[in-house]
Scaffold this motif. Structure first.
Motif, PDB file in Angstrom:
ATOM      1  N   GLU A 123     -41.692 -46.086 -13.317  1.00 33.17           N
ATOM      2  CA  GLU A 123     -40.334 -46.236 -12.795  1.00 33.17           C
ATOM      3  C   GLU A 123     -40.261 -45.811 -11.333  1.00 33.17           C
ATOM      4  OE1 GLU A 123     -37.975 -43.886 -15.403  1.00 33.17           O
ATOM      5  OE2 GLU A 123     -38.190 -45.269 -17.084  1.00 33.17           O
ATOM      6  N   SER A 124     -40.995 -44.760 -10.964  1.00 28.31           N
ATOM      7  CA  SER A 124     -40.941 -44.262  -9.591  1.00 28.31           C
ATOM      8  C   SER A 124     -42.088 -44.796  -8.744  1.00 28.31           C
ATOM      9  CB  SER A 124     -40.966 -42.733  -9.600  1.00 28.31           C
ATOM     10  OG  SER A 124     -42.195 -42.287 -10.148  1.00 28.31           O
ATOM     11  N   LEU A 125     -42.793 -45.781  -9.227  1.00 27.21           N
ATOM     12  CA  LEU A 125     -43.941 -46.317  -8.505  1.00 27.21           C
ATOM     13  C   LEU A 125     -43.535 -46.963  -7.187  1.00 27.21           C
ATOM     14  CD1 LEU A 125     -46.987 -46.769  -8.576  1.00 27.21           C
ATOM     15  CD2 LEU A 125     -46.568 -48.929  -9.725  1.00 27.21           C
ATOM     16  N   ALA A 126     -42.457 -47.722  -7.175  1.00 29.68           N
ATOM     17  CA  ALA A 126     -42.006 -48.381  -5.944  1.00 29.68           C
ATOM     18  C   ALA A 126     -41.618 -47.343  -4.892  1.00 29.68           C
ATOM     19  CB  ALA A 126     -40.837 -49.312  -6.243  1.00 29.68           C
ATOM     20  N   GLU A 127     -40.936 -46.278  -5.316  1.00 24.96           N
ATOM     21  CA  GLU A 127     -40.551 -45.217  -4.380  1.00 24.96           C
ATOM     22  C   GLU A 127     -41.787 -44.522  -3.823  1.00 24.96           C
ATOM     23  OE1 GLU A 127     -38.059 -42.601  -6.570  1.00 24.96           O
ATOM     24  OE2 GLU A 127     -36.578 -44.152  -7.027  1.00 24.96           O
ATOM     25  N   THR A 128     -42.764 -44.253  -4.665  1.00 21.79           N
ATOM     26  CA  THR A 128     -43.991 -43.594  -4.228  1.00 21.79           C
ATOM     27  C   THR A 128     -44.760 -44.477  -3.258  1.00 21.79           C
ATOM     28  OG1 THR A 128     -44.105 -42.466  -6.360  1.00 21.79           O
ATOM     29  CG2 THR A 128     -46.103 -42.476  -5.031  1.00 21.79           C
ATOM     30  N   GLU A 129     -44.835 -45.770  -3.543  1.00 24.47           N
ATOM     31  CA  GLU A 129     -45.524 -46.690  -2.625  1.00 24.47           C
ATOM     32  C   GLU A 129     -44.828 -46.731  -1.272  1.00 24.47           C
ATOM     33  OE1 GLU A 129     -45.744 -50.402  -4.709  1.00 24.47           O
ATOM     34  OE2 GLU A 129     -47.654 -49.883  -5.645  1.00 24.47           O
ATOM     35  N   ALA A 130     -43.507 -46.727  -1.249  1.00 19.81           N
ATOM     36  CA  ALA A 130     -42.760 -46.738   0.016  1.00 19.81           C
ATOM     37  C   ALA A 130     -43.028 -45.453   0.797  1.00 19.81           C
ATOM     38  CB  ALA A 130     -41.273 -46.910  -0.253  1.00 19.81           C
ATOM     39  N   LEU A 131     -43.040 -44.302   0.118  1.00 18.84           N
ATOM     40  CA  LEU A 131     -43.321 -43.023   0.771  1.00 18.84           C
ATOM     41  C   LEU A 131     -44.718 -43.015   1.372  1.00 18.84           C
ATOM     42  CD1 LEU A 131     -42.527 -40.028   1.321  1.00 18.84           C
ATOM     43  CD2 LEU A 131     -43.628 -39.500  -0.865  1.00 18.84           C
ATOM     44  N   VAL A 132     -45.704 -43.482   0.620  1.00 22.75           N
ATOM     45  CA  VAL A 132     -47.083 -43.511   1.112  1.00 22.75           C
ATOM     46  C   VAL A 132     -47.199 -44.437   2.307  1.00 22.75           C
ATOM     47  CG1 VAL A 132     -49.421 -44.238   0.511  1.00 22.75           C
ATOM     48  CG2 VAL A 132     -48.129 -42.832  -1.072  1.00 22.75           C
ATOM     49  N   ARG A 134     -44.836 -45.159   4.493  1.00 25.24           N
ATOM     50  CA  ARG A 134     -44.223 -44.471   5.636  1.00 25.24           C
ATOM     51  C   ARG A 134     -45.156 -43.413   6.211  1.00 25.24           C
ATOM     52  NH1 ARG A 134     -39.382 -44.417   2.537  1.00 25.24           N
ATOM     53  NH2 ARG A 134     -39.819 -42.267   1.989  1.00 25.24           N
ATOM     54  N   GLU A 135     -45.784 -42.623   5.334  1.00 25.76           N
ATOM     55  CA  GLU A 135     -46.699 -41.579   5.802  1.00 25.76           C
ATOM     56  C   GLU A 135     -47.910 -42.171   6.513  1.00 25.76           C
ATOM     57  OE1 GLU A 135     -47.747 -38.865   2.716  1.00 25.76           O
ATOM     58  OE2 GLU A 135     -45.718 -38.085   2.533  1.00 25.76           O
ATOM     59  N   LYS A 136     -48.427 -43.271   5.988  1.00 20.26           N
ATOM     60  CA  LYS A 136     -49.561 -43.919   6.649  1.00 20.26           C
ATOM     61  C   LYS A 136     -49.168 -44.432   8.025  1.00 20.26           C
ATOM     62  CE  LYS A 136     -52.376 -46.582   4.345  1.00 20.26           C
ATOM     63  NZ  LYS A 136     -52.878 -47.636   3.430  1.00 20.26           N
ATOM     64  N   SER A 141     -49.537 -43.825  13.833  1.00 20.80           N
ATOM     65  CA  SER A 141     -48.894 -43.643  15.147  1.00 20.80           C
ATOM     66  C   SER A 141     -49.379 -42.356  15.811  1.00 20.80           C
ATOM     67  CB  SER A 141     -47.374 -43.595  15.011  1.00 20.80           C
ATOM     68  OG  SER A 141     -46.906 -44.815  14.494  1.00 20.80           O
ATOM     69  N   MET A 142     -49.511 -41.292  15.034  1.00 25.82           N
ATOM     70  CA  MET A 142     -49.969 -40.011  15.583  1.00 25.82           C
ATOM     71  C   MET A 142     -51.402 -40.111  16.107  1.00 25.82           C
ATOM     72  SD  MET A 142     -48.270 -37.311  12.920  1.00 25.82           S
ATOM     73  CE  MET A 142     -48.958 -35.874  13.707  1.00 25.82           C
ATOM     74  N   ASN A 143     -52.208 -40.962  15.500  1.00 24.73           N
ATOM     75  CA  ASN A 143     -53.586 -41.125  15.969  1.00 24.73           C
ATOM     76  C   ASN A 143     -53.646 -41.827  17.319  1.00 24.73           C
ATOM     77  OD1 ASN A 143     -54.789 -39.831  13.830  1.00 24.73           O
ATOM     78  ND2 ASN A 143     -55.029 -41.702  12.628  1.00 24.73           N
ATOM     79  N   LEU A 144     -52.557 -42.485  17.722  1.00 23.04           N
ATOM     80  CA  LEU A 144     -52.521 -43.168  19.015  1.00 23.04           C
ATOM     81  C   LEU A 144     -52.072 -42.246  20.149  1.00 23.04           C
ATOM     82  CD1 LEU A 144     -50.901 -46.544  17.891  1.00 23.04           C
ATOM     83  CD2 LEU A 144     -53.323 -46.081  18.337  1.00 23.04           C
TER      84      LEU A 144
END
Length: 169
Positions: A123-132, A134-136, A141-144
């Motif tokens: 049920e929370s898989l879509a939310e977890t994928e969106a969070l991951v 965003r973090e990626k 961006s931070m690596n640039l």
């Protein structure tokens, strides 16, 4: 003289050779029939799908049964005992049907239990994928950044739009 039967599974590429050799060994007194397995066969030991066909060999006599048995062993074919009388055959068919039904019920129950156990996480898989995602994106961006490393701090310089300053802080 009762007609005897041996049934089992054999590799597809060996079936024609088996037919010819059974004919020669039995001097034409055995009948070999094949049926393709539409579902395929998955080897339970290795879990690999193999192309195998079902066979049934009909013949008469104990001597021929021994010869054909050794021949099947040489070909690496699996063998299943086929009862000699119609009554025993009906009983065996009923037993196999009952076992198949039990396996189907066990599989269905396992699937229901899997849905119960894993369902709450899906049920929370879509939310977890969106969070991951965003973090990626943030880490990419931070690596640039242009960075200067001092003792234990990293100072990063980056350009951002002025109207987005509040979102970054």
């Amino acid at each position: 003289r009762a007609l005897r039967m041996i049934a089992g599974l054999i590799d597809v590429d060996k079936k024609e050779a088996l037919r010819r050799i059974v004919y020669r060994v039995s001097r034409g007194n055995a009948l070999v029939k094949y049926a393709e397995d539409p579902q395929g066969f998955v080897d339970p030991r290795e879990g690999v799908e193999e192309e195998r066909d079902c066979y049934i060999i009909m013949f008469s006599g104990n001597v021929l049964q021994d010869k054909i048995g050794r021949l099947l062993q040489t070909f690496g074919a699996s063998r299943f005992a086929v009862p000699d009388t119609a009554l025993l055959l009906d009983r065996r068919t009923a037993d196999v049907s009952r076992q198949v039904e039990e396996h189907v019920q066990v599989k269905a129950e396992a699937l229901r239990q899997k849905q119960r156990l894993v369902g709450k996480y899906t049920e929370s898989l879509a939310e977890t994928e969106a969070l991951v995602t965003r973090e990626k994106t943030v880490h990419a961006s931070m690596n640039l950044f242009n960075s200067r490393i001092s003792n234990r701090t990293v100072l990063a310089e980056a350009w951002i739009p002025k109207d987005q300053m509040g979102a970054v802080e």
